[in-house]
Design a protein around this motif. Structure first.
Motif, PDB file in Angstrom:
ATOM      1  N   SER A 200       5.313  10.380   0.726  1.00  0.00           N
ATOM      2  CA  SER A 200       4.705   9.078   1.000  1.00  0.00           C
ATOM      3  C   SER A 200       5.699   7.980   0.658  1.00  0.00           C
ATOM      4  O   SER A 200       6.735   8.223   0.025  1.00  0.00           O
ATOM      5  CB  SER A 200       3.421   8.896   0.178  1.00  0.00           C
ATOM      6  OG  SER A 200       3.725   8.870  -1.213  1.00  0.00           O
ATOM      7  N   ILE A 201       5.367   6.759   1.079  1.00  0.00           N
ATOM      8  CA  ILE A 201       6.157   5.584   0.722  1.00  0.00           C
ATOM      9  C   ILE A 201       5.191   4.491   0.275  1.00  0.00           C
ATOM     10  O   ILE A 201       4.186   4.223   0.936  1.00  0.00           O
ATOM     11  CB  ILE A 201       7.047   5.111   1.887  1.00  0.00           C
ATOM     12  CG1 ILE A 201       7.960   3.961   1.444  1.00  0.00           C
ATOM     13  CG2 ILE A 201       6.227   4.704   3.098  1.00  0.00           C
ATOM     14  CD1 ILE A 201       9.065   3.654   2.433  1.00  0.00           C
TER      15      ILE A 201
ATOM     16  N   GLU B  85       9.417  -3.929  -3.875  1.00  0.00           N
ATOM     17  CA  GLU B  85      10.041  -2.602  -3.852  1.00  0.00           C
ATOM     18  C   GLU B  85       9.431  -1.702  -2.782  1.00  0.00           C
ATOM     19  O   GLU B  85       8.310  -1.926  -2.315  1.00  0.00           O
ATOM     20  CB  GLU B  85       9.875  -1.917  -5.223  1.00  0.00           C
ATOM     21  CG  GLU B  85      10.528  -2.651  -6.369  1.00  0.00           C
ATOM     22  CD  GLU B  85      10.225  -2.014  -7.712  1.00  0.00           C
ATOM     23  OE1 GLU B  85      11.001  -2.241  -8.658  1.00  0.00           O
ATOM     24  OE2 GLU B  85       9.194  -1.303  -7.827  1.00  0.00           O
ATOM     25  N   LEU B  86      10.200  -0.667  -2.449  1.00  0.00           N
ATOM     26  CA  LEU B  86       9.707   0.477  -1.674  1.00  0.00           C
ATOM     27  C   LEU B  86       9.942   1.717  -2.523  1.00  0.00           C
ATOM     28  O   LEU B  86      11.068   1.977  -2.961  1.00  0.00           O
ATOM     29  CB  LEU B  86      10.454   0.608  -0.346  1.00  0.00           C
ATOM     30  CG  LEU B  86      10.242  -0.474   0.708  1.00  0.00           C
ATOM     31  CD1 LEU B  86      10.987  -0.108   1.983  1.00  0.00           C
ATOM     32  CD2 LEU B  86       8.766  -0.659   1.004  1.00  0.00           C
ATOM     33  N   ILE B  87       8.890   2.486  -2.763  1.00  0.00           N
ATOM     34  CA  ILE B  87       8.978   3.669  -3.621  1.00  0.00           C
ATOM     35  C   ILE B  87       8.702   4.893  -2.767  1.00  0.00           C
ATOM     36  O   ILE B  87       7.607   5.052  -2.212  1.00  0.00           O
ATOM     37  CB  ILE B  87       7.982   3.589  -4.787  1.00  0.00           C
ATOM     38  CG1 ILE B  87       8.237   2.304  -5.592  1.00  0.00           C
ATOM     39  CG2 ILE B  87       8.110   4.818  -5.679  1.00  0.00           C
ATOM     40  CD1 ILE B  87       7.171   2.021  -6.621  1.00  0.00           C
TER      41      ILE B  87
ATOM     42  N   GLY C 276       0.821  -1.204   0.000  1.00  0.00           N
ATOM     43  CA  GLY C 276       0.000   0.000   0.000  1.00  0.00           C
ATOM     44  C   GLY C 276       0.850   1.246   0.000  1.00  0.00           C
ATOM     45  O   GLY C 276       2.084   1.190   0.069  1.00  0.00           O
ATOM     46  N   THR C 277       0.202   2.392  -0.098  1.00  0.00           N
ATOM     47  CA  THR C 277       0.876   3.692  -0.063  1.00  0.00           C
ATOM     48  C   THR C 277       0.571   4.369   1.263  1.00  0.00           C
ATOM     49  O   THR C 277      -0.598   4.522   1.638  1.00  0.00           O
ATOM     50  CB  THR C 277       0.410   4.583  -1.227  1.00  0.00           C
ATOM     51  OG1 THR C 277       0.730   3.938  -2.463  1.00  0.00           O
ATOM     52  CG2 THR C 277       1.111   5.935  -1.171  1.00  0.00           C
ATOM     53  N   TYR C 278       1.626   4.784   1.969  1.00  0.00           N
ATOM     54  CA  TYR C 278       1.475   5.358   3.304  1.00  0.00           C
ATOM     55  C   TYR C 278       2.009   6.788   3.314  1.00  0.00           C
ATOM     56  O   TYR C 278       3.153   7.030   2.927  1.00  0.00           O
ATOM     57  CB  TYR C 278       2.232   4.511   4.327  1.00  0.00           C
ATOM     58  CG  TYR C 278       1.810   3.065   4.336  1.00  0.00           C
ATOM     59  CD1 TYR C 278       0.627   2.670   4.951  1.00  0.00           C
ATOM     60  CD2 TYR C 278       2.587   2.095   3.707  1.00  0.00           C
ATOM     61  CE1 TYR C 278       0.233   1.340   4.948  1.00  0.00           C
ATOM     62  CE2 TYR C 278       2.202   0.764   3.701  1.00  0.00           C
ATOM     63  CZ  TYR C 278       1.020   0.384   4.319  1.00  0.00           C
ATOM     64  OH  TYR C 278       0.628  -0.927   4.309  1.00  0.00           O
TER      65      TYR C 278
END
Length: 759
Positions: free
Chosen positions: A239-240, A246-248, A215-217
């Motif tokens: 956000s991450i 992956e981590l974007i 998810g996007t946090y």
């Protein structure tokens, strides 16, 4: 300006591998193993926002040494499995005081004991370790049996994780395999120049590591730099995004100044690192196009601009705690739990207190003092505190400023702010010698009932001096146009859709104009245009007043006014209002014709209705032509005169497309009226031939031009839009005509002229 990494930021230790602890002086011998707190395998709950727990990896107080008995210790035999250790050893050598040996966990399997270890730079400076080797590790059981490593992870072939050594907070983490001890526990892990780590296999590890959902946090914190040249540019973490692999990180490098700023190519996206819960570093594997070349926009930052992008990392296995590091900036420590991101705090790269902000210069301190003065002045005006207001001016200005203050009370101000121009540069020698400072000030205010996205802005050049140790304004010079209430007294009348501001001598004209404004509002709505619910209109009563407010002469009947600014990565219009030249209509009644006051008001209302879609590079013939058409000013007599007066051959759409205003190339004022008619007829041709949908697609296309393309036309350190947009106007007009109508500018010019000649 280039940021160079000072040698003071790197600690280099050159030691012989054969150096023994016994060779050190007694003062250098410290207590041994220090228990660790909050390591990855413990799966801690993230700290709350009100109470911060100890950050993993901080250097803990030393404890009493662990002594292994000379007699074998009787313990139960450990079974195969994974055991939590989580202890770190500090060095017996003072130079290595911030460089720790960490033992995370142990895995007993068959004939081997696999230790998960890390060499951790727990300090706040880059660190490089020479000479010591992973092969120097030894395992000792309680019987005194010593075991050498059989194998270890490839990354531990060298203690340093890279040629540049360790970043602050970084660990080089891997597995070291020993033979399974034949003697009993407790065991010791030993390393030259380090206290031994004593441990037992008595605390089984949890069955699984933390699983963070995809998810996007949101993060929403800003990191700053203590380095002077980087201090104006904040690193905003938005956000991450967590995926399976992956981590974007979505981020932006934000110019906090009110002026343009450029760094040159100083830092790159590849400098970013992500530390996991074991402090192992992950390098980026991808980046957005916007950050591929530099963290700065191609021409540097505009005032307040955010340069947005994203950096992609591999997904770490240990995600209980992550730390985002970008060189020369504070770090962000992110705490995760089984539901996602639980908390984010600003820390140092090693997890400690954030670094201090950059020390302000003498010039910055002076600017801060001037800004405080302006804040007091603005607050005093809004709160009707005349004494506090006048206290910011020299006594010689008190009488004049009291008059301005009293006029301002008649204005429906809902907000009033003063700020220093972003291009202001204070000269250090002037400050040191106490000389007066000439500074441009922005006056920005909002009017009651007017949309919040429509503030008004003016400039005044002020002279600041120090008297009795305090700054005051000793002189000022107004820039054009001045705030309406600064030049003369005001009278305000409100109608359902207008805030009309005029002079006390407007008389009955004010009531007539108020009725005409409402009638024009209904007419424009009936024509299918969307108009804001509340608009500002200024009615001047003298030609001198109209010229002072608009810069235009007596032949101008009215003028719509708007400014442009870049905000939130978009070009936005502010200061939307229109002016009516009251004296131009003083001796004539309004017969409802195309030159009358009602038609003039309709014309200016069209401009305001389209202000959100209009850009400074929208071709002027399109802007004025739309106003002529929708205001109903294209009467047959005008078309007839355009042809019979022989002016068509003197008009050219190509030339008008690159002009800032109609009449720009008409030195003697003989063509400007015909240019208005020709522009209107061009719009009429497009609407009659291709329809309204195509026309509005064409008009709005200019508002869809990417902001980067607009910025390329603006000088780097300019304020506002003093540069000419002629080239951009010609380029975008040709592109839009071809895309929507299949016409060139020359094709359209010829088609309109042919139609006019045939009518």
């Amino acid at each position: 300006m280039n940021v160079t990494r000072s040698a003071a930021h790197v600690m280099v230790l050159l030691l012989l591998a054969t150096t023994a602890c016994a060779a050190l002086s007694p003062s250098e011998v410290q207590t041994p193993t220090t228990p660790m707190t909050a390591m990855a395998v413990r799966q801690p709950s993230p700290p709350s926002t009100t109470s911060q727990t100890a950050i993993p990896g901080e250097i803990q107080p030393t404890v009493a040494p662990t002594v292994i008995s000379s007699q074998p210790t009787v313990t139960s035999t450990a079974t195969d499995g994974v055991y939590v250790i989580n202890q770190r050893a500090t060095s017996t050598h003072s130079t290595l005081k911030t460089f720790n040996l960490v033992l995370y966990r142990a895995t007993l399997t068959g004939d081997h004991l696999i230790l998960r270890v890390g060499f951790h730079n727990a300090g706040e400076k880059r660190f490089y370790l020479a000479a010591l080797r992973t092969g120097d590790l030894r395992l000792v059981d309680a019987s005194g049996n010593e075991y050498q490593p059989i194998t270890f992870s490839a990354n531990l072939n060298h203690i340093n994780p890279s040629n540049n050594g360790f970043l602050p907070g970084q660990a080089n983490v891997g597995d070291v395999t020993f033979p399974a001890p034949t003697g009993p526990a407790p065991y010791e892990l030993r390393f030259p120049l380090y206290h031994p780590i004593a441990f037992q296999l008595d605390q089984p590890a949890p069955p699984a590591v933390l699983s963070v959902p995809e998810g996007t946090y949101p993060i929403n914190i800003e990191l700053y730099s203590p380095i002077k040249v980087l201090a104006p540019i904040h690193l905003r973490l938005d956000s991450i995004m967590v995926t399976q692999q992956e981590l974007i990180v979505q981020l932006a490098f934000v110019n906090t100044l009110r002026k343009g700023y450029n760094l040159g190519k100083v830092l790159e996206w590849s400098d970013a690192r992500l530390l996991d819960a074991e402090f192992a570093a992950y390098e980026p594997i991808g980046v957005s196009d916007s950050l591929a070349e530099n963290i700065a926009p191609p021409k540097g930052w505009l005032p307040g601009q955010a340069h947005v992008g994203q950096i992609t990392f591999p997904r770490p296995e240990r995600m209980e705690e992550l730390r985002f590091i970008f060189p020369e900036y504070a770090a962000a420590t992110l705490y995760f739990n089984e539901t996602g991101l639980a908390n984010a705090t600003i820390t140092s790269a090693a997890g400690g207190a954030p670094p201090p902000t950059a020390t302000p210069t003498t010039e910055q301190l002076a600017l801060h003092e001037l800004e405080k003065l302006l804040e007091r002045q603005a607050k005093a005006l809004l709160t009707d505190d005349l004494t506090a207001y006048l206290a910011t001016f020299a006594e010689a200005l008190h009488q004049e400023q009291q008059t301005i203050f009293e006029r301002s009370r008649k204005m429906p101000l809902s907000d009033y702010q003063l700020s220093i121009s972003p291009t202001t540069v204070l000269i250090l020698s002037d400050l040191e010698r106490g000389r007066p400072l000439d500074v441009t000030i922005f006056i920005r205010y909002r009017l009651r009932g007017i949309p919040k996205d429509n503030p008004f802005e003016h400039m005044v050049k002020a002279t600041f001096e120090q008297q009795n140790g305090e700054w005051i304004i000793s002189a000022y010079k107004l820039e054009q146009p001045p705030p309406f209430w600064w030049s003369s007294d005001v009278l305000v009348q409100e109608t359902p859709h207008f805030l009309i501001i005029t002079r006390p001598d407007a008389g009955n004209t004010l009531n007539d104009v108020a009725q005409e404004c409402e009638q024009a509002y209904r007419d424009i709505q009936a024509a299918g245009l969307e108009v804001e619910t509340r608009l500002v209109a200024y009615l001047t009563t003298t030609q001198e007043d109209f010229r002072a407010q608009t810069g235009m002469g007596s032949r101008t009947l009215g003028a719509a006014w708007s400014q442009y600014e870049i905000a939130n990565e978009q070009l936005q219009s502010i200061g939307r209002a229109f002016y009516i030249n009251g004296e131009a209509f003083k001796d004539q009644s309004d017969d409802g014709g195309p030159d009358g006051r009602l038609a003039t008001i309709r014309h200016e209302l069209v401009h305001l209705a389209l202000a959100h879609e209009t850009r400074p590079f929208t071709p002027i013939w399109l802007v004025e032509g739309a106003a002529m058409y929708y205001a109903g000013q294209l009467v047959p007599d005008f078309r007839h005169r355009l042809v019979t007066d022989g002016k068509l051959n003197s008009l050219n759409l190509e030339q008008l497309t690159g002009a800032d205003s109609l009449g720009a190339y008409d030195l003697f004022g003989q063509l400007v009226g015909y240019e208005y008619i020709f522009s209107g007829e061009t719009v009429r041709y497009l609407l009659d031939t291709y329809g309204a949908d195509a026309f509005w697609e064409f008009y709005r296309s200019f508002s869809h031009v990417p902001i980067e393309r607009v910025i390329d036309q603006i000088p780097l350190f300019s304020v506002g839009f003093g540069s000419q947009f002629g080239n951009l106007s010609r380029e975008t007009t040709q592109e839009a005509l071809l895309n929507i109508y299949g016409l060139t500018i020359a094709d359209l010019d010829a088609a309109v002229k042919l139609r006019l000649r045939e009518q």
